[in-house]
Design a protein around this motif. Structure first.
Motif, PDB file in Angstrom:
ATOM      1  N   UNK A   1       0.832  -1.201   0.000  1.00  0.00           N
ATOM      2  CA  UNK A   1       0.000   0.000   0.000  1.00  0.00           C
ATOM      3  C   UNK A   1       0.866   1.249   0.000  1.00  0.00           C
ATOM      4  N   UNK A   2       1.947   1.192   0.789  1.00  0.00           N
ATOM      5  CA  UNK A   2       2.889   2.311   0.845  1.00  0.00           C
ATOM      6  C   UNK A   2       3.427   2.609  -0.553  1.00  0.00           C
TER       7      UNK A   2
ATOM      8  N   UNK B   1       0.830   4.343  -2.554  1.00  0.00           N
ATOM      9  CA  UNK B   1       0.662   5.725  -2.103  1.00  0.00           C
ATOM     10  C   UNK B   1       1.805   6.625  -2.564  1.00  0.00           C
TER      11      UNK B   1
ATOM     12  N   UNK C   1      -7.884   3.951  -5.188  1.00  0.00           N
ATOM     13  CA  UNK C   1      -6.986   3.714  -4.061  1.00  0.00           C
ATOM     14  C   UNK C   1      -7.636   2.743  -3.089  1.00  0.00           C
TER      15      UNK C   1
ATOM     16  N   UNK D   1      -8.190   1.317   0.567  1.00  0.00           N
ATOM     17  CA  UNK D   1      -8.018   1.700   1.973  1.00  0.00           C
ATOM     18  C   UNK D   1      -8.291   0.445   2.785  1.00  0.00           C
ATOM     19  N   UNK D   2      -7.354   0.084   3.631  1.00  0.00           N
ATOM     20  CA  UNK D   2      -7.561  -1.099   4.446  1.00  0.00           C
ATOM     21  C   UNK D   2      -8.445  -0.735   5.628  1.00  0.00           C
TER      22      UNK D   2
END
Lengths: 154, 166
Positions: A28-29, A32, A149, A151-152
């Protein structure tokens, strides 16, 4: 298939990769960090991971095939693979490497051979999943859509 | 994030022998508005600084961030070379490592490293760099011991909690 449907399919697919532990938050990083100045960042990093891993897996296969195995060398390769899989968020590959290293320490040839098979399996699985995911992204972009995107939330 | 009044971009020298990690740290630093030079060894880092030629700083480097495990010169070796040099000892050095080994962390901090980051390095780690750069531009430098800010060796990283939401 229209863009909205493709986007939903991508979101569901990506979420499943996190749920099943193939990817962790580090991936995820990476997503982002991707922006307009570097729109192919994730693809580039993932490609580096594929190239790096395939070379390391070959080196590991050769190192474990020697009549007298140099476990220090084997451990060094696994350490590197653990590092790169950790850097891209390939969690199951990383975990397989952690187990692998403990058997290297024990200098257990049978266990390390099994570990190599395990790591290979996990690598090819995540490679397949990532390629599928990236292909879905490409299709969305080609159809003029944007990549949603993730989002967890759990 | 509070931005400094100055428009100057700080220049960070990143050292890592792994291509993936080099790419990652470069992106993290650029995203945080730093100018970045990335090299793949301690030797190249010293060459870039000009340490090998005449001990004169050829380029302005405001911070060095280096991997610990590198063939030849380790991150610790590089740290010591920097701290033992009259021209470069004041450049803050940060060490990164994928292994959480308390004795290694302590050795680096005692050797003069400002911070020790566990890999994979996060944007939240990179945000910790600014104070080390800002304080050097102050006239009254009260060098804070970074003890409170160091990574505790026992802390397990709860990744999902640390996620920054857009």
């Amino acid at each position: 298939m229209e863009v909205g449907q493709m986007q939903r399919r991508l979101v569901d697919y990506t979420k499943s990769l996190f749920m099943e532990g193939f990817l962790d938050a580090q991936f995820l990083q990476l997503q982002q960090l991707q922006d307009e100045s570097n729109p192919d960042f994730v693809v580039e990093v993932v490609s580096l991971f594929f190239d790096d891993s395939e070379k390391l897996l070959n080196d590991l296969t050769m190192a474990l095939d020697q009549p007298s195995v140099d476990f220090k060398k084997v451990d060094a390769h696994v350490h590197q693979l653990k590092g790169s899989s950790s850097s891209i968020g390939a969690q199951r590959v990383k975990n397989a490497c952690i187990a692998f290293r403990s058997f290297c320490e024990e200098q257990n040839i049978d266990a390390t051979l099994r570990c190599l098979q395990q790591v290979k399996q996990e690598y090819y699985l995540v490679k397949n999943k990532l390629e599928t995911m990236l292909r879905l992204e490409q299709q969305i972009v080609a159809a003029g859509g944007s990549i949603p995107m993730i989002e967890l939330g759990f | 994030m509070v931005m400094a009044a100055s428009e100057t971009k700080f220049h960070v020298l990143a050292v890592d022998d792994t291509l993936i990690d080099r790419k990652l740290i470069e992106k993290l630093l650029k995203t945080s508005s730093y100018q970045v030079t990335a090299v793949d060894s301690g030797t190249k880092a010293l060459e870039f600084l000009g340490l090998n030629n005449n001990d004169h700083q050829d380029v302005e480097v405001n911070l060095i961030i280096t991997d610990y495990c590198m063939p030849g010169m380790t991150g610790y070796d590089l740290l010591r070379k920097i701290k033992e040099s009259s021209s470069f000892k004041d450049i803050p050095v940060v060490i990164m490592s994928s292994d959480n080994i308390p004795s290694r962390i302590n050795r680096c901090l005692e050797g003069g490293a400002e911070e020790f980051f566990l890999k994979p390095v996060q944007l939240s780690d990179v945000n910790k760099l600014r104070p080390h750069l800002m304080k050097r531009t102050q006239t009254n430098v009260n060098k804070r011991k970074a003890m409170d800010e160091i990574v505790s060796p026992d802390r397990t990283r709860a990744r999902y909690n640390e996620l920054e939401v857009n």
